[in-house]
Design a protein around this motif. Structure first.
Motif, mmCIF file in Angstrom:
data_model
loop_
_atom_site.group_PDB
_atom_site.id
_atom_site.type_symbol
_atom_site.label_atom_id
_atom_site.label_comp_id
_atom_site.label_asym_id
_atom_site.label_seq_id
_atom_site.Cartn_x
_atom_site.Cartn_y
_atom_site.Cartn_z
ATOM 1 N N THR A 249 0.834 -1.204 0.000
ATOM 2 C CA THR A 249 0.000 0.000 0.000
ATOM 3 C C THR A 249 0.864 1.246 0.000
ATOM 4 N N ALA A 252 2.248 1.741 -3.376
ATOM 5 C CA ALA A 252 1.212 2.104 -4.349
ATOM 6 C C ALA A 252 0.727 3.538 -4.172
ATOM 7 N N ASN A 253 0.663 4.015 -2.919
ATOM 8 C CA ASN A 253 0.098 5.362 -2.698
ATOM 9 C C ASN A 253 1.152 6.465 -2.688
ATOM 10 N N GLN A 272 -0.893 -4.658 -8.060
ATOM 11 C CA GLN A 272 -1.455 -3.821 -7.003
ATOM 12 C C GLN A 272 -1.506 -2.342 -7.371
ATOM 13 N N ALA A 273 -0.671 -1.912 -8.308
ATOM 14 C CA ALA A 273 -0.640 -0.495 -8.675
ATOM 15 C C ALA A 273 -0.574 -0.329 -10.186
#
Length: 418
Positions: A249, A252-253, A272-273
């Motif tokens: 996460t 990805a962010n 995931q991204a």
């Protein structure tokens, strides 16, 4: 390898554990234990093998980690009872099994594997599987390491990745990222994952244990490696992301800009991204000093055959085909695994640009590292050594003197081994 499974529909043989291995009645059927992304590779290999062996069948039993190791250990302690013909075993488990149960695994050197195929694999993989004059497994995937980094964030902060040659350079770039964008450089799970520390050890040619299997946690190389982890955390450059999901996460962010890790991360990033296509790149690990070794490994696995198998010839023939077939290993690569078979490195996939990584030929980068990765002595005490280093890492990250922390960790490990 921490990897999310995408293949829940994999074929799973509905047989009891007692029916595995040498207890089968069909001379043309083998059983295998494996997990998630390895299963479709086995399935494809079995179909290809059947072309010349039409009666061949492979029953695949999906057993995830760590459950698979509990079952393997139980079977080994029972003199091989209940084990399948073929087992997938990660690098860090191999030496422990061979040191305690060497006779429970088929010596494939007796079938010519070492003489015929050793030069097709990097030495750090073949040494892992070799004991005395025997060879006890087939090298499969590896985890050549690099630094995955957000190219857009580096550009915005004015950082040139080509100028990052050492860990000092890497930390300096981290300060720039924090000052300019308030973004963390790394997302190391301080109390639960010492992967970056292990990669730095490996690139220096050592590990938890040295070449003589003596504890090396208080060695100069180990202290230097842990000092890098301490600097990252104490300087505010590391975001302590606890667990696999939190780490992905953060990547990805955009709260974390880099991930020093194995090549296997590529699949997770793209899954995931997907919206970050074109915004990731890969560079080699930084060296300890200018001109130093930048090659290291994190992760990887091998296939081993039970010596209790009823059909060692067939098991060997299938696994020889599996491990040395270019087509099979390219299938593995398509499923997110990095093959250690070097005969495929001249395939165009290794020189082709990868769109997700800004058209960088990342596979060529990773393949170029394989022969420079030092071999590692995991020994049979890998698990407890890792437990002690993760405790030490937590203490060092919180400001404790690194030399004292690693000396204490070495003493604690010695006590646990006695």
């Amino acid at each position: 390898m921490k990897r999310l499974s995408m293949y829940s529909a994999a074929i799973v043989a509905l047989v009891s554990l007692s029916a595995c291995g040498g207890s089968g009645s069909d001379d043309n059927t083998l059983t295998a234990w494996a997990w998630n992304i390895n299963i479709p590779v086995l399935e494809e290999a079995a179909e290809q093998f059947k072309a010349d062996n039409p009666d061949f069948e492979l029953e695949i039993i999906e057993v995830g980690t760590p459950d698979v190791y509990q079952r393997i250990t139980t079977g080994l302690q029972a003199n091989g009872e209940g084990l399948p013909d073929i087992m997938l075993v990660e690098d860090d488990r191999v030496q422990g099994y061979l040191s305690n149960f060497q006779d429970s695994f088929l010596d494939i050197s007796e079938y010519g594997f070492g003489e015929d195929h050793h030069d097709k694999f990097p030495s750090f993989k073949t040494e892992l599987l070799s004991v005395d004059d025997g060879v006890y497994g087939f090298p499969f995937d590896a985890g050549p390491a690099g630094v995955f980094y957000r190219t857009d964030l580096f550009e915005e902060a004015g950082i040139d990745p080509d100028q990052i040659e050492t860990w000092d350079d890497f930390i300096e770039a981290g300060h720039t990222l924090r000052d300019e964008l308030d973004v963390a450089l790394t997302g190391i799970d301080i109390s639960n994952d010492d992967g970056v520390y292990r990669m730095i050890l490996n690139q220096q040619g050592t590990f938890y244990f040295d070449e003589n299997e003596e504890i090396a946690l208080a060695s100069e190389e180990s202290i230097k490696a842990m000092e890098i982890i301490q600097r990252l955390h104490q300087d505010g450059l590391n975001e302590n992301l606890v667990g696999w999901d939190a780490w992905l996460t953060g990547l990805a962010n955009g709260s974390v800009a880099t991930a020093p890790t194995g090549a296997w991360l590529t699949g997770s990033l793209t899954e995931q991204a997907p919206d970050l296509e074109g915004q990731w790149g890969v560079m080699p690990l930084p060296a300890m000093e200018e001109g130093g070794n930048r090659a290291s490994n994190l992760g990887g696995s091998n296939y081993m055959i039970s010596s209790r198998t009823d059909n060692p010839e067939l098991a060997y023939e299938f696994m020889e085909y599996f491990s040395t077939s270019d087509d099979v290993q390219l299938t593995a690569m398509e499923n997110g695994l990095f093959p250690s078979l070097n005969t495929i490195y001249d395939n165009e996939i290794f020189t082709s640009p990868v769109g997700y990584f800004g058209d960088q030929a990342i596979w060529e980068l990773f393949a170029g590292m394989m022969d420079d990765i030092p071999a590692v002595n995991y020994t049979g005490n890998y698990s407890i050594a890792r437990d002690e280093t993760e405790t030490a890492q937590s203490n060092a990250a919180n400001g404790a003197d690194v030399t004292e922390v690693m000396t204490s960790a070495e003493q604690q490990l010695q006590n646990r081994m006695n």
